[in-house]
Write a protein that holds these residues in place. Sequence first.
Motif, mmCIF file in Angstrom:
data_model
loop_
_atom_site.group_PDB
_atom_site.id
_atom_site.type_symbol
_atom_site.label_atom_id
_atom_site.label_comp_id
_atom_site.label_asym_id
_atom_site.label_seq_id
_atom_site.Cartn_x
_atom_site.Cartn_y
_atom_site.Cartn_z
ATOM 1 N N SER A 46 0.827 -1.199 0.000
ATOM 2 C CA SER A 46 0.000 0.000 0.000
ATOM 3 C C SER A 46 0.863 1.251 0.000
ATOM 4 O O SER A 46 2.007 1.255 0.457
ATOM 5 N N ILE A 47 0.265 2.328 -0.509
ATOM 6 C CA ILE A 47 0.957 3.619 -0.497
ATOM 7 C C ILE A 47 1.146 4.087 0.941
ATOM 8 O O ILE A 47 2.154 4.711 1.269
ATOM 9 N N THR A 160 -4.319 -0.405 -4.489
ATOM 10 C CA THR A 160 -3.558 0.829 -4.605
ATOM 11 C C THR A 160 -3.537 1.262 -6.061
ATOM 12 O O THR A 160 -3.823 0.476 -6.965
ATOM 13 N N SER A 161 -3.218 2.536 -6.309
ATOM 14 C CA SER A 161 -3.217 3.120 -7.645
ATOM 15 C C SER A 161 -4.623 2.995 -8.245
ATOM 16 O O SER A 161 -5.613 3.278 -7.569
ATOM 17 N N ARG A 173 -2.055 6.569 -4.123
ATOM 18 C CA ARG A 173 -3.427 6.387 -3.647
ATOM 19 C C ARG A 173 -3.664 4.943 -3.234
ATOM 20 O O ARG A 173 -3.281 4.004 -3.930
ATOM 21 N N ASP A 174 -4.321 4.766 -2.096
ATOM 22 C CA ASP A 174 -4.897 3.488 -1.704
ATOM 23 C C ASP A 174 -6.410 3.628 -1.782
ATOM 24 O O ASP A 174 -6.958 4.723 -1.584
#
Length: 389
Positions: A46-47, A160-161, A173-174
């Motif tokens: 995750s981010i 994510t993304s 982004r999550d």
Amino acid sequence: MCGHCHIRIHITQLSLSLRIPLSMAAEAASPLPSNTFPSQPTKITSIKTLAESPGLTSIPATHTFPPDLHGQVTSVPEGSIPVIDYSLLISGTPGQRSKIVHELGRACQDWGFFMVINHGVPQKLLSSILDGCKGFFDLAEEEKQEFKGNHILDPIRFGTSFNVSVEKVFYWRDFLKVSVHPVFYSPTKPAGLSEISLEYSQRVREVARGLLKGISESLGLEGSYIDKALNLERGKQLFIANLYPTCPQPELAMGMPPHSDHGLLTLLIQNGIGGLQIQHKGKWVNVGTHPNSLLVNTGDHLEILSNGRYKSVLHRAMVNSKGTRISIAMVHGPSLDSVVSPAPELLVSSKGDEPAAYIGMKYKDYLELQQSNKLEGKACLDRARISAV
């Protein structure tokens, strides 16, 4: 149409014979073929985990975009973004309601975006759902992985993304995407999130249907036209929680790229950290945070149904180095089996005074097409567009 003109239809063939059921029982069905839709990798970093790495001062090349991609951002005069008083739409005098319906139409035509006030969703509930989503993103990485999902239309999906299986550069982004109507789903963690998200989803869906009734009237249609034509009683409602962590190099990162939403309307709330930008008259405009208001943007399927009278708006999410932004977008669309095409009542005549500008497409097919590809502007909508050449 004259004999020397031709119609070009921008659409790729959809070999989408597979249909993903919405019922809980379907989750136990045999796995989908690996080549049906892109799926999330087995392991997602995750981010949030990346952003909290000790001593992080720069972002990886895998998350770096050219600086010029951000483009110039302009400021608009205070009060220029349309504001819709929802209370006047549902309980105002005939004169007040007529005025609001007109303002709704102008907002959809000129901006594709507006703020809704006096919507009746309690401030406490808005705060609680934001806190609940923060609680989800604060779970241990292993706990969030339980909800990562395997395919793009799974009813609960953490990731994510946007679509890491086809992207070369990833967004800061999550997300948590949950289908909440016509069948309600929710992660089982953290405690209390399911109850809060159910109440929030129901209250926001009521507002969305009220807005669509006014929008329907603004097009000169019956108030119930959109609701009935697209079977909103069974309409797809998607809850999307977004986390944009603090970024050490925000000038090189992108939270979400310029894109339009599928569906009819998206209703969004956010915590006190800004980052939402919309495109207006070819320029990017910052949208501030406004307590107890709902931010609403028009989607691709409102553009299709209105035959281009109302445009879906391009928007994007930026990140910053000063705080973590959380937003919750609730996308309201037709039922999955509805075929969406321009309303016949808006086509002036069968002789072509105003020909259909879009082909009809089943909403589920459109959703699968958009979600399984890169997120690029209005690329998906363009595939359903008809142009005379």
